[in-house]
Scaffold this active site. Structure first.
Site, PDB file in Angstrom:
ATOM      1  N   LYS A   1       0.840  -1.204   0.000  1.00 12.99           N
ATOM      2  CA  LYS A   1       0.000   0.000   0.000  1.00 12.99           C
ATOM      3  C   LYS A   1       0.875   1.254   0.000  1.00 12.99           C
ATOM      4  O   LYS A   1       0.741   2.140   0.860  1.00 12.99           O
ATOM      5  CB  LYS A   1      -0.972  -0.018   1.176  1.00 12.99           C
TER       6      LYS A   1
ATOM      7  N   VAL B   1     -12.988 -11.570   1.294  1.00 10.86           N
ATOM      8  CA  VAL B   1     -13.766 -12.810   1.210  1.00 10.86           C
ATOM      9  C   VAL B   1     -13.407 -13.708   2.390  1.00 10.86           C
ATOM     10  O   VAL B   1     -12.234 -13.883   2.712  1.00 10.86           O
ATOM     11  CB  VAL B   1     -13.493 -13.545  -0.117  1.00 10.86           C
ATOM     12  N   GLY B   2     -14.412 -14.278   3.029  1.00  4.59           N
ATOM     13  CA  GLY B   2     -14.154 -15.212   4.126  1.00  4.59           C
ATOM     14  C   GLY B   2     -14.289 -14.568   5.483  1.00  4.59           C
ATOM     15  O   GLY B   2     -15.390 -14.220   5.909  1.00  4.59           O
TER      16      GLY B   2
ATOM     17  N   GLY C   1     -17.131 -11.243   3.172  1.00  4.07           N
ATOM     18  CA  GLY C   1     -17.431 -11.223   1.747  1.00  4.07           C
ATOM     19  C   GLY C   1     -17.594 -12.623   1.186  1.00  4.07           C
ATOM     20  O   GLY C   1     -16.986 -13.576   1.673  1.00  4.07           O
TER      21      GLY C   1
ATOM     22  N   ALA D   1     -17.311 -15.005  -2.240  1.00  2.00           N
ATOM     23  CA  ALA D   1     -16.614 -15.024  -3.523  1.00  2.00           C
ATOM     24  C   ALA D   1     -17.570 -14.897  -4.698  1.00  2.00           C
ATOM     25  O   ALA D   1     -17.345 -14.103  -5.619  1.00  2.00           O
ATOM     26  CB  ALA D   1     -15.778 -16.298  -3.644  1.00  2.00           C
TER      27      ALA D   1
ATOM     28  N   ASN E   1       9.359  10.548  -5.192  1.00  3.38           N
ATOM     29  CA  ASN E   1      10.710  10.007  -5.129  1.00  3.38           C
ATOM     30  C   ASN E   1      10.785   8.786  -4.230  1.00  3.38           C
ATOM     31  O   ASN E   1      11.417   7.779  -4.572  1.00  3.38           O
ATOM     32  CB  ASN E   1      11.693  11.072  -4.627  1.00  3.38           C
ATOM     33  N   THR E   2      10.139   8.850  -3.082  1.00  7.32           N
ATOM     34  CA  THR E   2      10.141   7.706  -2.171  1.00  7.32           C
ATOM     35  C   THR E   2       9.386   6.532  -2.773  1.00  7.32           C
ATOM     36  O   THR E   2       9.810   5.372  -2.639  1.00  7.32           O
ATOM     37  CB  THR E   2       9.521   8.105  -0.816  1.00  7.32           C
TER      38      THR E   2
ATOM     39  N   GLN F   1     -13.737 -11.673   6.695  1.00  8.62           N
ATOM     40  CA  GLN F   1     -14.346 -10.343   6.773  1.00  8.62           C
ATOM     41  C   GLN F   1     -15.815 -10.344   6.353  1.00  8.62           C
ATOM     42  O   GLN F   1     -16.491  -9.316   6.459  1.00  8.62           O
ATOM     43  CB  GLN F   1     -13.562  -9.343   5.921  1.00  8.62           C
TER      44      GLN F   1
ATOM     45  N   ARG G   1      -7.431 -15.349   5.706  1.00 10.97           N
ATOM     46  CA  ARG G   1      -7.632 -16.187   6.886  1.00 10.97           C
ATOM     47  C   ARG G   1      -8.509 -17.403   6.637  1.00 10.97           C
ATOM     48  O   ARG G   1      -8.297 -18.458   7.244  1.00 10.97           O
ATOM     49  CB  ARG G   1      -8.215 -15.335   8.025  1.00 10.97           C
TER      50      ARG G   1
END
Length: 221
Positions: free
Chosen positions: A62, A172-173, A177, A179, A68-69, A175, A194
């Site tokens: 993320k 998915v799963g 959500g 599939a 530049n960084t 959390q 997970r």
């Protein structure tokens, strides 16, 4: 990244041997492996080339800094052997362009976060998610990250970008959500963590989710 199972494993474990074992066990059912800070900070960037024996690697760092960084981070990421990097879009076009520039030099891909999958992702990112999606498409990113926990947002993002970009969808799963729902909403790949790596049998868990996705495609056709 070749689309077969339409599933990406989020390998957020911290032990090298565990990571390699899970990657090998589920490689038949996933199109890529997403690694993030938990595994990389615990084991080092060298784990990327080891995991790449089983599937393409997406670095979920993320990336969110000045241009530049961002360039420096992306150079290290691609030198380590990753096939793609996930970056934040809220830092603006110049920071995103820096990531895409380096990715292009290495022949690699950039995914841009439009919205995150946790409840807090709806607080600040969701209001600007559509603008980020448009910017990513204009900048030439490979894809977007949109939440499987809110399939209606995936549908909205897909309408904005059309077929210009791919959508990978976490959540998915564990959390909540599903599939099949997010594939139907317009995602190209679902990201599962997970629900696979914490399962008693990661291989069997991956197989079941892959079968669910396949059934959704058969229903659509």
């Amino acid at each position: 990244m070749e689309k077969k199972s339409c599933m990406i494993l989020a390998l957020d474990v911290s032990d090298r041997e565990e990571a390699l074992k899970i990657a090998e066990d589920v490689s038949e059912f996933v199109d890529a492996i997403k690694v993030g800070y938990p595994l990389i900070l615990a084991t080092g960037l060298g784990i990327i080339r080891e995991l790449a024996e089983f599937a393409p690697i997406i670095a979920d760092f993320k990336v969110a800094d000045i241009p530049n960084t961002n360039r420096l981070i992306c150079e290290h990421v691609f030198e380590a052997g990753t096939d793609a990097v996930i970056v934040q879009g809220f830092t603006g076009r110049d920071s995103l362009d820096a990531c895409i520039e380096i990715a292009s030099e290495y022949g690699k891909d950039v995914f841009v976060v439009s919205e995150m999958s946790h409840p807090g992702g709806a607080e600040f990112l969701q209001p600007v998610g559509e603008a980020i999606a448009r910017m990513a498409a204009e900048a030439g990113a490979f894809g977007l990250v949109a939440p499987a926990t809110r399939p209606e947002r995936v549908t909205t993002i897909r309408k904005i970008i059309g077929n210009k970009l791919t959508i990978i969808s976490p959540g998915v799963g564990a959390q909540g959500g599903k599939a099949s729902d997010v594939i139907a909403a317009g995602a190209d790949w679902v990201i599962v963590g997970r629900a696979i790596y914490k399962a008693e049998s990661p291989r069997e868990a991956a197989r079941k989710i892959a079968a669910e996705i396949e059934a959704e495609f058969e229903q659509e056709n």
